[in-house]
Write a protein that holds these residues in place. Structure first.
Motif, PDB file in Angstrom:
ATOM      1  N   THR A  14       7.909  44.544   5.855  1.00 41.99           N
ATOM      2  CA  THR A  14       8.147  44.718   6.947  1.00 41.99           C
ATOM      3  C   THR A  14       9.344  44.294   7.060  1.00 41.99           C
ATOM      4  OG1 THR A  14       7.913  42.248   5.678  1.00 41.99           O
ATOM      5  CG2 THR A  14       5.858  42.697   7.436  1.00 41.99           C
ATOM      6  N   GLU A  15      10.672  44.540   6.045  1.00 35.88           N
ATOM      7  CA  GLU A  15      12.272  44.857   5.650  1.00 35.88           C
ATOM      8  C   GLU A  15      11.777  45.441   5.199  1.00 35.88           C
ATOM      9  OE1 GLU A  15      13.697  40.730   5.524  1.00 35.88           O
ATOM     10  OE2 GLU A  15      12.676  39.775   7.586  1.00 35.88           O
ATOM     11  N   PRO A  16      13.413  46.032   4.155  1.00 35.42           N
ATOM     12  CA  PRO A  16      13.169  47.161   3.188  1.00 35.42           C
ATOM     13  C   PRO A  16      13.074  46.428   1.947  1.00 35.42           C
ATOM     14  CG  PRO A  16      15.398  47.126   4.200  1.00 35.42           C
ATOM     15  CD  PRO A  16      14.718  46.353   5.443  1.00 35.42           C
ATOM     16  N   ALA A  17      12.951  44.931   1.447  1.00 34.23           N
ATOM     17  CA  ALA A  17      12.609  44.113   0.298  1.00 34.23           C
ATOM     18  C   ALA A  17      11.579  42.968   0.419  1.00 34.23           C
ATOM     19  CB  ALA A  17      14.364  43.596  -0.323  1.00 34.23           C
ATOM     20  N   THR A  18      10.814  43.548   1.571  1.00 34.21           N
ATOM     21  CA  THR A  18      10.125  42.176   1.709  1.00 34.21           C
ATOM     22  C   THR A  18       8.209  42.777   1.986  1.00 34.21           C
ATOM     23  OG1 THR A  18      11.676  40.630   2.676  1.00 34.21           O
ATOM     24  CG2 THR A  18       8.959  40.320   3.052  1.00 34.21           C
ATOM     25  N   LEU A  19       7.876  42.481   0.580  1.00 38.16           N
ATOM     26  CA  LEU A  19       6.237  42.802   1.285  1.00 38.16           C
ATOM     27  C   LEU A  19       5.392  41.859   1.507  1.00 38.16           C
ATOM     28  CD1 LEU A  19       4.093  45.621  -0.117  1.00 38.16           C
ATOM     29  CD2 LEU A  19       3.589  43.663  -2.375  1.00 38.16           C
ATOM     30  N   LYS A  20       4.838  42.808   2.648  1.00 31.98           N
ATOM     31  CA  LYS A  20       3.318  41.714   2.710  1.00 31.98           C
ATOM     32  C   LYS A  20       1.950  42.411   2.677  1.00 31.98           C
ATOM     33  CE  LYS A  20       1.804  39.880   7.487  1.00 31.98           C
ATOM     34  NZ  LYS A  20       2.716  40.460   9.262  1.00 31.98           N
ATOM     35  N   ILE A  21       1.008  42.188   2.520  1.00 30.61           N
ATOM     36  CA  ILE A  21      -0.172  41.552   1.980  1.00 30.61           C
ATOM     37  C   ILE A  21      -1.032  41.159   2.454  1.00 30.61           C
ATOM     38  CG2 ILE A  21       0.146  40.753  -0.147  1.00 30.61           C
ATOM     39  CD1 ILE A  21      -2.269  43.984  -1.255  1.00 30.61           C
ATOM     40  N   GLN A  22      -2.215  41.041   3.045  1.00 29.52           N
ATOM     41  CA  GLN A  22      -3.059  40.198   3.638  1.00 29.52           C
ATOM     42  C   GLN A  22      -4.493  41.246   3.468  1.00 29.52           C
ATOM     43  OE1 GLN A  22      -1.881  41.360   7.993  1.00 29.52           O
ATOM     44  NE2 GLN A  22      -1.832  39.089   8.108  1.00 29.52           N
ATOM     45  N   ARG A  23      -5.237  40.016   2.784  1.00 21.87           N
ATOM     46  CA  ARG A  23      -6.980  39.732   2.797  1.00 21.87           C
ATOM     47  C   ARG A  23      -7.674  38.681   3.791  1.00 21.87           C
ATOM     48  NH1 ARG A  23      -5.035  44.060   0.676  1.00 21.87           N
ATOM     49  NH2 ARG A  23      -5.455  43.997  -0.926  1.00 21.87           N
ATOM     50  N   LEU A  24      -9.008  38.990   3.975  1.00 22.46           N
ATOM     51  CA  LEU A  24     -10.073  38.196   4.958  1.00 22.46           C
ATOM     52  C   LEU A  24     -10.755  37.886   3.013  1.00 22.46           C
ATOM     53  CD1 LEU A  24     -11.126  40.375   7.793  1.00 22.46           C
ATOM     54  CD2 LEU A  24      -9.868  37.253   7.743  1.00 22.46           C
ATOM     55  N   LEU A  25     -11.163  36.457   3.236  1.00 21.29           N
ATOM     56  CA  LEU A  25     -11.309  35.510   1.944  1.00 21.29           C
ATOM     57  C   LEU A  25     -13.038  34.793   2.981  1.00 21.29           C
ATOM     58  CD1 LEU A  25      -8.559  35.382  -0.050  1.00 21.29           C
ATOM     59  CD2 LEU A  25     -10.283  36.351  -1.277  1.00 21.29           C
ATOM     60  N   PRO A  26     -13.635  34.719   2.162  1.00 28.01           N
ATOM     61  CA  PRO A  26     -15.263  33.818   2.076  1.00 28.01           C
ATOM     62  C   PRO A  26     -14.432  32.373   2.523  1.00 28.01           C
ATOM     63  CG  PRO A  26     -15.803  34.613   0.770  1.00 28.01           C
ATOM     64  CD  PRO A  26     -14.061  35.611   1.080  1.00 28.01           C
ATOM     65  N   GLY A  27     -14.717  32.040   3.504  1.00 28.31           N
ATOM     66  CA  GLY A  27     -14.233  29.987   3.438  1.00 28.31           C
ATOM     67  C   GLY A  27     -14.753  29.354   3.180  1.00 28.31           C
ATOM     68  N   PRO A  28     -14.873  27.908   3.265  1.00 33.80           N
ATOM     69  CA  PRO A  28     -13.744  27.302   3.914  1.00 33.80           C
ATOM     70  C   PRO A  28     -12.198  27.635   3.672  1.00 33.80           C
ATOM     71  CG  PRO A  28     -15.108  25.958   2.959  1.00 33.80           C
ATOM     72  CD  PRO A  28     -15.739  27.083   2.187  1.00 33.80           C
ATOM     73  N   ILE A  29     -11.491  27.380   4.022  1.00 28.25           N
ATOM     74  CA  ILE A  29     -10.132  27.105   4.097  1.00 28.25           C
ATOM     75  C   ILE A  29      -9.674  26.144   2.954  1.00 28.25           C
ATOM     76  CG2 ILE A  29      -9.435  25.310   5.554  1.00 28.25           C
ATOM     77  CD1 ILE A  29      -6.958  27.466   6.316  1.00 28.25           C
ATOM     78  N   GLU A  30     -10.669  25.510   2.973  1.00 26.61           N
ATOM     79  CA  GLU A  30     -10.029  24.134   1.278  1.00 26.61           C
ATOM     80  C   GLU A  30     -10.582  25.360   0.182  1.00 26.61           C
ATOM     81  OE1 GLU A  30     -10.406  21.836   5.253  1.00 26.61           O
ATOM     82  OE2 GLU A  30     -12.015  23.856   4.263  1.00 26.61           O
ATOM     83  N   ARG A  31     -11.676  25.764  -0.144  1.00 24.19           N
ATOM     84  CA  ARG A  31     -11.749  26.567  -1.070  1.00 24.19           C
ATOM     85  C   ARG A  31     -10.438  27.708  -1.480  1.00 24.19           C
ATOM     86  NH1 ARG A  31     -15.541  31.493  -1.059  1.00 24.19           N
ATOM     87  NH2 ARG A  31     -16.680  31.161  -3.400  1.00 24.19           N
ATOM     88  N   VAL A  32     -10.179  28.323  -0.569  1.00 29.14           N
ATOM     89  CA  VAL A  32      -9.698  29.352  -0.780  1.00 29.14           C
ATOM     90  C   VAL A  32      -7.877  28.985  -1.568  1.00 29.14           C
ATOM     91  CG1 VAL A  32      -7.735  31.223   0.292  1.00 29.14           C
ATOM     92  CG2 VAL A  32     -10.335  31.091   0.436  1.00 29.14           C
TER      93      VAL A  32
END
Length: 177
Positions: A14-32
């Motif tokens: 997202t910038e020269p020295a910034t890595l962004k990575i995303q994942r969808l996980l099964p919930g609920p949010i408290e478990r993640v």
């Protein structure tokens, strides 16, 4: 932006020295959230280490990547069986955001957002010092998150080092020099 998050999406700069990575996980949010903050759960996909849930608290991450899959893969030369890193919590908003210092390579934030029955996990690693570190980190985050997906969905993950080696080469082709 979140519509592009999948179970195996590649990280992006997202910038020269910034890595962004995303994942969808099964919930609920408290478990993640528990997979991020509970040492026993975190050790199943990333690194063990006690975490006092307050800003400024020290955190020690203890990696044992050989133990993340059965059977383990051959560890590349130059990597120890165990690696320890001292960190500190810099931002905390349970169960939505956790940010920590990352010894030698900046800062990492974990952000969680509900998406129906799933949870979008966004990992942002800032201030990566050089390309070699970027490639190691990109392959590492990608593989660790693949293992998290496997653990969260009851599957056996690919051996860490096999996946990491393959992904590091793939990121070398994908990310600008």
């Amino acid at each position: 932006m979140t519509e592009h998050a999948t179970l195996d999406a590649y990280g992006v700069l997202t910038e020269p020295a910034t890595l962004k990575i995303q994942r969808l996980l099964p919930g609920p949010i408290e478990r993640v959230w528990a997979y991020l903050t509970d040492s026993e759960l975190r050790s199943q996909w990333l690194a063990a280490g006690r975490m006092d849930m307050k800003v400024g608290a020290p955190v020690e991450f203890v990696w044992r990547n050989d133990e993340l899959s059965n059977p383990p893969a051959q560890r590349p030369a130059g990597f120890p069986e165990e690696h320890r890193m001292q960190s500190r919590i810099t931002e905390l908003d349970p169960p939505h955001k956790l940010s920590v210092t990352w010894e030698g390579s900046g800062y990492v934030s974990f952000e969680l957002q509900r998406q129906g029955n799933e949870v979008l996990l966004t990992v942002i690693h800032r201030r990566l010092p050089d390309r070699e570190t970027l490639l190691q980190v990109a392959g590492g985050w990608h593989m660790h998150l693949d293992i998290l997906i496997a653990r969260a969905t009851g599957k056996e993950p690919e051996p860490f080092w096999d996946g990491w080696s393959r992904l590091k080469q793939e990121y070398d082709r994908r990310l600008p020099a």
